[in-house]
Motif scaffolding. Structure first.
Motif, short mmCIF file in Angstrom:
data_model
loop_
_atom_site.label_atom_id
_atom_site.label_comp_id
_atom_site.label_asym_id
_atom_site.label_seq_id
_atom_site.Cartn_x
_atom_site.Cartn_y
_atom_site.Cartn_z
N UNK A 184 1.37 52.18 -9.30
CA UNK A 184 2.76 52.12 -8.88
C UNK A 184 3.60 53.27 -9.39
N UNK A 185 3.08 54.05 -10.37
CA UNK A 185 3.82 55.20 -10.89
C UNK A 185 4.02 56.27 -9.82
N UNK A 186 2.99 56.53 -9.05
CA UNK A 186 3.00 57.65 -8.11
C UNK A 186 3.06 57.20 -6.65
N UNK A 187 2.70 56.00 -6.38
CA UNK A 187 2.72 55.44 -5.02
C UNK A 187 2.69 53.92 -5.15
N UNK A 188 3.13 53.24 -4.12
CA UNK A 188 3.16 51.78 -4.18
C UNK A 188 1.76 51.22 -4.38
#
Length: 342
Positions: free
Chosen positions: A47-51
């Motif tokens: 979730x840091x870089x994309x869902x």
């Protein structure tokens, strides 16, 4: 009673069939065309870089014609820093859930250790011995847990020991790492197909660094390489003097020659090949990007390689599938699949 016995026997047979041993060559054939779900589970936290990954990803991936997914996974932030280096059980369960979503869509899965910078970048490329005994034992412990936890999965799940070690680790270190990690994996997965590469040199040269004796020591190995050449096209415009177009006769001949070199090496050592990553920035010329994908696919297929396009999510520079919109980049798909394959 008779009906119950027949049902029980059928259940056993079906279970055995799902775990049946598949040769590396046959597995590469079955892997066919694949896609990476990059920058999700390989982020420090999902979730840091994309869902976070959702089940519909795999529905969409299967619907357009892909045969497998490569799921890059980072284990570092989910693993204790001190012995016995316990992986968070919730993370193992999350990874298992995602794998089973893929399997529900009849997709095979390549699972790896990805983004493990703490391990790969701790030492220098010129060192012949790994510099941190603690890091080494932690990596072995991580794979001991992965191997045991997923040992009941069918052989449609493949293990890739570590992503791109060659940028920072020498041939000798990666040879030793391959040997020790494989020995751990084999305790619980004696016939699972395992993907390996070498150290000290990247791209097409990486698998050629693998110790030939190691290849011959195990009948369930697949060698892999990544292909992002020429970066003056695939990384346009971030690379100096790069250009947005590709596709001259010289360009195509260069690609075909590189892949042929890998094939010749593979035939010499009797090991099948997996092209685990290739991709082009979306800022490139769309027609050139489609042609590049087409030629990579055609050449890989003609030589018997399985392949997986790199797709790193909506915030990245290389995107094939816009996950949040459930939309595909048309030019990319045009290059990746002919009409007969979709």
């Amino acid at each position: 009673m008779k009906t119950a016995l027949i049902y029980s026997a059928l259940t056993v047979l079906l279970t055995q069939a799902s775990f049946a041993e598949t040769s590396p060559s046959e597995m590469v054939r079955q892997l066919g065309a694949g896609i990476n779900i990059g920058n999700v589970m390989s982020a420090p936290q999902e979730g840091n870089w994309a869902k976070p990954i959702e089940p519909f990803y795999f529905e969409d991936i299967r619907a357009v014609g892909f045969d497998h997914v490569r799921i890059p996974v980072r284990w570092d932030q989910h693993t204790d820093q001190s012995p016995p280096y316990r992986i968070d059980p919730d993370w193992l369960l999350r990874v298992k859930t995602v794998i089973e979503w893929a399997q529900d869509e009849d997709l095979k899965v390549v699972l790896n250790a990805h983004g493990e910078h703490w391990f790969i970048e701790a030492c220098g490329k010129r060192e012949e011995f790994y510099c941190s005994p603690e890091n080494w034992q932690r990596m072995l412990a991580i794979w001991a847990q992965i191997s045991a936890y997923f040992s009941d999965q069918p052989d449609a799940l493949l293990f890739e020991l570590i992503n791109e070690p060659y940028f920072h680790l020498s041939k000798k270190v990666v040879d030793k790492l391959n040997q020790e990690l494989l020995a751990i994996v084999r305790k619980h997965n004696p016939t699972r197909n395992v993907l390996i590469t070498g150290g000290g040199a990247n791209s097409i040269h990486a698998p050629m660094q693998i110790d030939p004796a190691f290849i011959q020591s195990d009948p369930h190995l697949i060698a892999w390489f990544h292909y992002h050449w020429p970066n003056t096209f695939t990384k346009y415009p971030e690379t100096k003097n790069s250009q947005p177009t590709w596709g001259t006769g010289e360009d195509i001949a260069f690609l075909e020659d590189n892949f042929l070199r890998v094939k010749q090496w593979a035939d010499q050592h009797q090991i099948p090949i997996y092209l685990g990553e290739y991709g082009v920035n979306n800022s490139s010329d769309p027609r050139s990007r489609a042609l590049y994908f087409k030629k990579v696919k055609e050449t890989a297929k003609s030589l018997g390689f399985a392949d997986a396009i790199w797709c790193a999510g909506p915030k990245a520079k290389k995107v094939v599938y816009y996950r949040e919109k459930r939309q595909w980049d048309k030019n990319s798909l045009d290059g990746l699949f002919s009409d007969s394959e979709q």
